[in-house]
Write an enzyme that holds these catalytic residues in place. Structure first.
Site, short mmCIF file in Angstrom:
data_model
loop_
_atom_site.label_atom_id
_atom_site.label_comp_id
_atom_site.label_asym_id
_atom_site.label_seq_id
_atom_site.Cartn_x
_atom_site.Cartn_y
_atom_site.Cartn_z
N ARG A 1 -4.53 30.14 -2.87
CA ARG A 1 -4.99 29.47 -1.65
C ARG A 1 -4.15 28.22 -1.38
O ARG A 1 -3.85 27.91 -0.23
CB ARG A 1 -6.48 29.11 -1.76
CG ARG A 1 -7.02 28.53 -0.47
CD ARG A 1 -8.52 28.35 -0.49
NE ARG A 1 -8.93 27.34 -1.46
CZ ARG A 1 -10.20 27.04 -1.74
NH1 ARG A 1 -11.18 27.70 -1.13
NH2 ARG A 1 -10.50 26.11 -2.62
N GLU B 1 -19.06 28.23 8.84
CA GLU B 1 -19.30 27.81 7.46
C GLU B 1 -20.08 26.50 7.53
O GLU B 1 -20.85 26.32 8.47
CB GLU B 1 -17.96 27.66 6.71
CG GLU B 1 -16.96 26.76 7.41
CD GLU B 1 -15.68 26.53 6.62
OE1 GLU B 1 -15.65 26.74 5.40
OE2 GLU B 1 -14.69 26.11 7.25
N ARG C 1 7.47 6.12 10.03
CA ARG C 1 6.48 6.86 10.83
C ARG C 1 7.12 7.56 12.03
O ARG C 1 7.69 6.91 12.91
CB ARG C 1 5.37 5.92 11.32
CG ARG C 1 4.26 6.67 12.05
CD ARG C 1 3.13 5.76 12.53
NE ARG C 1 2.08 6.54 13.17
CZ ARG C 1 2.13 6.97 14.44
NH1 ARG C 1 3.15 6.66 15.20
NH2 ARG C 1 1.15 7.70 14.93
N TYR D 1 -4.92 20.17 -0.01
CA TYR D 1 -5.55 19.88 -1.30
C TYR D 1 -6.29 21.09 -1.83
O TYR D 1 -6.47 22.09 -1.14
CB TYR D 1 -6.47 18.66 -1.19
CG TYR D 1 -7.82 18.94 -0.52
CD1 TYR D 1 -7.92 19.14 0.84
CD2 TYR D 1 -8.99 19.01 -1.28
CE1 TYR D 1 -9.15 19.39 1.44
CE2 TYR D 1 -10.22 19.26 -0.69
CZ TYR D 1 -10.30 19.45 0.68
OH TYR D 1 -11.51 19.70 1.27
N LYS E 1 -6.51 24.31 3.79
CA LYS E 1 -7.32 23.26 3.16
C LYS E 1 -6.58 21.94 3.33
O LYS E 1 -5.93 21.43 2.41
CB LYS E 1 -7.59 23.61 1.68
CG LYS E 1 -8.82 22.93 1.11
CD LYS E 1 -9.31 23.62 -0.13
CE LYS E 1 -10.37 22.84 -0.91
NZ LYS E 1 -11.59 22.54 -0.19
N HIS F 1 6.27 11.59 13.97
CA HIS F 1 5.53 12.84 13.81
C HIS F 1 6.41 13.98 13.26
O HIS F 1 5.95 14.80 12.48
CB HIS F 1 4.93 13.30 15.15
CG HIS F 1 3.80 12.44 15.63
ND1 HIS F 1 3.94 11.10 15.87
CD2 HIS F 1 2.51 12.73 15.91
CE1 HIS F 1 2.79 10.60 16.29
NE2 HIS F 1 1.90 11.57 16.31
N LEU G 1 -12.76 28.17 5.81
CA LEU G 1 -11.99 28.11 4.57
C LEU G 1 -12.34 29.33 3.71
O LEU G 1 -13.53 29.60 3.51
CB LEU G 1 -12.32 26.83 3.81
CG LEU G 1 -11.44 26.66 2.58
CD1 LEU G 1 -10.08 26.10 2.98
CD2 LEU G 1 -12.09 25.78 1.54
N1 PDD Z 1 -14.93 21.97 -0.46
N2 PDD Z 1 -15.56 25.32 3.29
C1 PDD Z 1 -15.14 24.04 3.30
C2 PDD Z 1 -14.89 23.38 4.62
C3 PDD Z 1 -14.93 23.35 2.09
O1 PDD Z 1 -14.48 22.08 2.12
C4 PDD Z 1 -15.20 24.00 0.87
C5 PDD Z 1 -15.00 23.33 -0.45
C6 PDD Z 1 -15.66 25.33 0.89
C7 PDD Z 1 -15.95 26.11 -0.37
O2 PDD Z 1 -14.76 26.51 -1.02
P1 PDD Z 1 -14.70 26.71 -2.59
O3 PDD Z 1 -15.75 27.70 -2.95
O4 PDD Z 1 -13.34 27.21 -2.85
O5 PDD Z 1 -14.98 25.36 -3.23
C8 PDD Z 1 -15.81 25.96 2.12
C9 PDD Z 1 -14.52 21.25 -1.63
C10 PDD Z 1 -15.38 21.49 -2.82
C11 PDD Z 1 -14.32 19.79 -1.27
O6 PDD Z 1 -13.71 19.56 -0.24
O7 PDD Z 1 -14.73 18.90 -2.04
#
Ligand code: PDD
Length: 288
Positions: free
Chosen positions: A51, A178, A99, A32, A146, A101, A202
């Site tokens: 990304r 993070e 289903r 996503y 992501k 994997h 991320l």
């Molecule tokens: N989350 N790290 C993680 C684990 C995140 O889920 C996010 C963003 C970020 C920051 O990335 P960016 O600056 O590109 O938004 C870092 C989004 C906003 C979410 O999952 O809702």
């Protein structure tokens, strides 16, 4: 009522249905993006699409659309939802199959987008900052993807909520990675420090914006590993994300960070970020 996009069609969110066999539902098999939209213009769309491609490559799923097609779909979605500032959620799963994997053959991915109003963080938070806790980063080691399978992030974030904090800052093997849904910077002796992008975090789009702003404005900064001790002794701790922009963490594990107030680095970066957004709103496409 919000309008969403699902597999080629715009429709009211109440009418949207997906199969219980969707691999996103069964396995969390998808990726996503969350894209902020200011004045009806997606912010840093090229970077988000880059990304997205990295995430799709990471799970071996073809991109269902060209960048131009994404651009058009997003424009339609934004136009069909209220408000100039929106947060667009874009989600692709491997599709619907019995289903198993193993990857199914010859199926179409599920492509879903929705939009919510993008509310600027409450002003009071800029004077008080927010509280965060720390926890061991127990996620997988492809945090650069992501992925929609966010169970560890959900559980880690809830640990913060349970004690009245806002975010959970993560530490793996003694180093800052993070946070559960945002990137983290620290400040020591007026130097902005950021952990390096790698498979353990991320690559945040806001993280990039902050480092660019630092470079353009002669703010001393370094990208390098940050130890847990450095995090705990920081003068300032900052959080960034597309929806939260840049915020100051003023309490960490119930201990004051620095003097317990949002610091001068936060104030400077917050102002520069607002300026960067305002440039987009005036129609300068250079940063979009
Ligand atoms: N989350 N790290 C993680 C684990 C995140 O889920 C996010 C963003 C970020 C920051 O990335 P960016 O600056 O590109 O938004 C870092 C989004 C906003 C979410 O999952 O809702």
């Amino acid at each position: 009522m919000s309008t969403i996009y699902l597999n080629g069609k715009l429709m009211p969110i109440e009418e949207a249905c997906i199969s219980v066999l969707d691999r996103g539902f069964i396995f969390g098999d998808g990726v996503y993006e969350v894209i902020p939209v200011y004045s009806s213009k997606p912010f840093r769309l090229d970077n988000h699409l880059l990304r997205l491609q990295h995430s799709l490559d990471g799970i071996r799923l073809n991109n269902p659309n060209s960048n131009e097609q994404w651009r058009q779909l997003l424009a339609q979605l934004i136009e069909n939802n209220d408000g100039d500032d929106q947060s667009v959620y874009l989600h692709i799963t491997r599709g619907v199959a019995k289903r198993d994997h193993a990857f199914p053959e010859n199926i179409e991915p599920t492509v879903f987008m929705m939009s919510s109003p993008l509310l600027a963080p409450p002003k009071a938070l800029f004077t008080t900052g927010i509280s965060a806790i720390t926890a061991v980063d127990n996620r997988w080691i492809r945090c650069d993807i992501k992925a929609i399978s966010l169970l560890p992030n959900v559980l880690l974030r809830q640990e913060a909520i349970d004690v009245g904090a806002v975010e959970t800052v993560l530490i793996r093997d003694g180093f800052l990675t993070e946070a559960s849904a945002s990137n983290i910077f620290i400040v020591k002796n007026n130097v902005l420090l950021a952990p390096p992008k790698n498979h353990l975090m991320l690559p945040g789009i806001t993280y990039d914006v902050i480092l660019e702003l630092a470079a353009e404005n002669n703010i001393s900064h370094e990208v390098r590993d940050i130890s847990e001790a450095e995090l705990r002794n920081a003068d300032e701790v900052l959080l960034t994300s597309s929806t939260k922009e840049v915020m100051a963490i003023t309490r960490l594990d119930d201990i004051q960070v620095g003097d317990g107030k949002p610091g001068s680095m936060f104030k400077q970066l917050h102002q520069l970020y607002q300026h960067c957004k305002a440039t987009i709103m005036r129609g300068n496409s250079a940063s979009s």
